[in-house]
Design a protein around this motif. Structure first.
Motif, PDB file in Angstrom:
ATOM      1  N   GLU A   1       2.388  19.555  14.010  1.00  0.00           N
ATOM      2  CA  GLU A   1       2.274  20.807  13.261  1.00  0.00           C
ATOM      3  C   GLU A   1       1.090  20.765  12.306  1.00  0.00           C
ATOM      4  N   SER A   2       0.876  19.637  11.664  1.00  0.00           N
ATOM      5  CA  SER A   2      -0.249  19.488  10.749  1.00  0.00           C
ATOM      6  C   SER A   2      -1.572  19.612  11.494  1.00  0.00           C
TER       7      SER A   2
ATOM      8  N   GLU B   1      -6.849  26.647  10.834  1.00  0.00           N
ATOM      9  CA  GLU B   1      -7.736  26.880   9.694  1.00  0.00           C
ATOM     10  C   GLU B   1      -9.201  26.920  10.140  1.00  0.00           C
TER      11      GLU B   1
ATOM     12  N   ASP C   1      -2.081  23.240  12.415  1.00  0.00           N
ATOM     13  CA  ASP C   1      -2.456  24.009  11.225  1.00  0.00           C
ATOM     14  C   ASP C   1      -3.937  23.833  10.897  1.00  0.00           C
ATOM     15  N   LYS C   2      -4.418  22.600  10.967  1.00  0.00           N
ATOM     16  CA  LYS C   2      -5.831  22.341  10.676  1.00  0.00           C
ATOM     17  C   LYS C   2      -6.738  23.014  11.701  1.00  0.00           C
TER      18      LYS C   2
END
Length: 83
Positions: A68-69, A76, A72-73
């Motif tokens: 998930e991280s 972005e 997300d990056k």
């Protein structure tokens, strides 16, 4: 031309474990040093391509249990690029 060059990678030890668990494919045996060398070559090519194409390079880490991280990056980055 690409808007960015992105590599998603995990630590060599995690890659080796994931490959051992993956029974859907037959893989050649590789030690951790070979996996790390492959990653270094990938990064060098990506940085070179990014430089030649004036595209930013981003390295994302796909650590075990942290997808998930990573997503997300990437989101972005895509948002910053307007894609």
């Amino acid at each position: 031309e690409p808007s960015a060059i992105v590599i998603v990678e995990a630590p060599p030890a995690q890659i080796a474990l994931r490959r051992e668990k993956d029974t859907s494919r037959r893989r050649d045996s590789q030690n951790l040093a070979a996996i790390a060398e492959h990653q270094e070559i990938n990064r060098a090519y990506a940085v070179t391509a990014g430089t030649l194409l004036s595209a930013p390079f981003m390295l994302l880490h796909n650590d075990e249990g942290q997808i998930e991280s990573c997503v997300d990056k990437l989101g972005e980055l895509l948002g910053q690029l307007g894609t």
